[in-house]
Design a protein around this motif. Sequence first.
Motif, PDB file in Angstrom:
ATOM      1  N   SER A 162       2.181   1.854   3.182  1.00 53.58           N
ATOM      2  CA  SER A 162       1.693   2.553   4.366  1.00 53.58           C
ATOM      3  C   SER A 162       1.395   3.993   3.975  1.00 53.58           C
ATOM      4  O   SER A 162       2.313   4.781   3.730  1.00 53.58           O
ATOM      5  N   GLU A 163       0.126   4.336   3.906  1.00 53.33           N
ATOM      6  CA  GLU A 163      -0.262   5.689   3.535  1.00 53.33           C
ATOM      7  C   GLU A 163       0.138   6.693   4.614  1.00 53.33           C
ATOM      8  O   GLU A 163       0.515   7.826   4.313  1.00 53.33           O
ATOM      9  N   ALA A 164       0.073   6.275   5.880  1.00 59.88           N
ATOM     10  CA  ALA A 164       0.361   7.192   6.977  1.00 59.88           C
ATOM     11  C   ALA A 164       1.830   7.586   7.019  1.00 59.88           C
ATOM     12  O   ALA A 164       2.164   8.735   7.332  1.00 59.88           O
ATOM     13  N   THR A 165       2.729   6.655   6.700  1.00 60.56           N
ATOM     14  CA  THR A 165       4.160   6.930   6.820  1.00 60.56           C
ATOM     15  C   THR A 165       4.848   7.095   5.470  1.00 60.56           C
ATOM     16  O   THR A 165       6.032   7.411   5.421  1.00 60.56           O
ATOM     17  N   ARG A 166       4.122   6.852   4.381  1.00 62.80           N
ATOM     18  CA  ARG A 166       4.670   6.972   3.021  1.00 62.80           C
ATOM     19  C   ARG A 166       5.854   6.022   2.817  1.00 62.80           C
ATOM     20  O   ARG A 166       6.846   6.346   2.174  1.00 62.80           O
ATOM     21  N   GLN A 167       5.719   4.825   3.370  1.00 62.64           N
ATOM     22  CA  GLN A 167       6.715   3.777   3.201  1.00 62.64           C
ATOM     23  C   GLN A 167       6.108   2.619   2.415  1.00 62.64           C
ATOM     24  O   GLN A 167       4.967   2.203   2.685  1.00 62.64           O
ATOM     25  N   GLY A 171      -0.530  -5.272   5.659  1.00 59.07           N
ATOM     26  CA  GLY A 171      -0.145  -4.342   6.710  1.00 59.07           C
ATOM     27  C   GLY A 171      -1.305  -3.506   7.184  1.00 59.07           C
ATOM     28  O   GLY A 171      -2.404  -3.533   6.607  1.00 59.07           O
ATOM     29  N   HIS A 172      -1.048  -2.740   8.248  1.00 57.78           N
ATOM     30  CA  HIS A 172      -2.073  -1.858   8.798  1.00 57.78           C
ATOM     31  C   HIS A 172      -1.395  -0.686   9.495  1.00 57.78           C
ATOM     32  O   HIS A 172      -0.461  -0.871  10.283  1.00 57.78           O
ATOM     33  N   VAL A 223       1.039  -1.445  -6.903  1.00 59.57           N
ATOM     34  CA  VAL A 223       0.524  -0.505  -5.904  1.00 59.57           C
ATOM     35  C   VAL A 223       0.294   0.842  -6.576  1.00 59.57           C
ATOM     36  O   VAL A 223       1.165   1.342  -7.291  1.00 59.57           O
ATOM     37  N   HIS A 224      -0.869   1.405  -6.333  1.00 57.06           N
ATOM     38  CA  HIS A 224      -1.176   2.752  -6.821  1.00 57.06           C
ATOM     39  C   HIS A 224      -1.042   3.731  -5.668  1.00 57.06           C
ATOM     40  O   HIS A 224      -1.740   3.619  -4.654  1.00 57.06           O
ATOM     41  N   ASP A 225      -0.132   4.670  -5.816  1.00 55.13           N
ATOM     42  CA  ASP A 225       0.017   5.749  -4.846  1.00 55.13           C
ATOM     43  C   ASP A 225      -0.893   6.888  -5.297  1.00 55.13           C
ATOM     44  O   ASP A 225      -0.526   7.696  -6.143  1.00 55.13           O
ATOM     45  N   ALA A 226      -2.089   6.934  -4.729  1.00 56.36           N
ATOM     46  CA  ALA A 226      -3.081   7.911  -5.172  1.00 56.36           C
ATOM     47  C   ALA A 226      -2.654   9.341  -4.872  1.00 56.36           C
ATOM     48  O   ALA A 226      -3.154  10.284  -5.498  1.00 56.36           O
TER      49      ALA A 226
END
Length: 419
Positions: A70-75, A146-147, A393-396
């Motif tokens: 989840s990019e928005a919540t950093r989870q 997820g979304h 998963v790549h955390d850009a």
Amino acid sequence: MGGLTNFALGILAAILAGLYQSNVHFVLYTGVRLFLGVGHTLEPLSAFPAYKCRRIEDERLQACEDMWLSEATRQLFLACSSPKGRHQWSPNGAIFNASGRSLTDHVAVLDIDEPEGAGFTTRVLETPGYPGTHGDGTLNLVGMSGHDDDDDGEVRLWLIDAKPSVDPATGRVLEDQAAAGGNQTVEVFRTTGGRKAKGLAHLDSFSHPLIMTPNRVAAVGDDTNAFWITNDLGHSESRWKRNISPIFSQGSVAHCSSSDPQTCTAAIPSGLSWPNGLVQNHHDGRLYVPSSMLGTIDVYAPAKNGSLHVKVDTVDVGYSLDNLMVDKDGDVWAAVFPVAKDLGAAFDDPYGSHGIAAAAMRIRKVPNGGGYEVDKVLEDGFGEVLPMTTSVVHDATTGRLFFSSEFPFLFHLKVPCSQ
């Protein structure tokens, strides 16, 4: 006798000619090469000095076949199980010992911006009210998606739940699961607790004949909880039919939605060779469908009704593929098996298998119609640190890579690699 022999040889020649005229010879040839790792030069982690990797040892992070960031919540959400349970219960693999299945499958979440010891702040999410298998509340997790619904922490998760079939009258798990085929569904949840998820509230359940051998789900993100799903082995009842299904390209993709009435449609009815962890790239609107058998990714332009009649491209990755992920920049990342035959050893002996190769590939679209760049970003060719990876998963935001595996070695399951 001679006439009978000639007749039999003629029939065999006709069958072989038919197979050659079809795509079977190409699928089989390519699949064998990828299975054996022919043409792949294994590279150690030291060949990628830009990355430093470590293992996270945590009993809550066992056999996490799939994950989603989840990019928005950093989870980072993970679908976790038990190695022994997966070995006993795997409907897609026609392994139907329901009594030996894991009863502790769960969704774990890591706050990836909050280091804690050698890992990160980690929680297991409760699922109050979810019925599970006839009221027992259990999950049997496979793929997930997820979304991010908003910036306040509202996150929806789509989970494949490979439940056993039960007697509807008594609720007892049926003894002959091979005949029943299991009861595989897609369950939709919303996280509770805001940006620090504490639990999962059940929203929707999808059960349909087109959800046959579900491997991975790709969320659309609309208000109908719509998604695409790969059936990696098509509709194959017996184990031997499932084993040969990839050769005859019987895999499929379905599209499901909770619009009235709830329904699934055959987006790609058949013709796919072991379609694996598909993903929707919301940057270009395309659906990316990998083939483990061919080492390719088919790219589709989906219609609003979920059909996938237009294939816009095929990307040759050259490795047997598992799950795909998309980072916030729109790059597609693939977990690959440099030597796919080692999957068997990892599955049969998840705690004793060592030295198995794993790698991460990046597929980046070239601007102005220039096709795709395919790069091997990181490889642990001799299994020094990485598990035999099923998801990456790549955390850009930070440049880190997270690796997870359905096949754990001890509890070394979640591996962040930092630049």
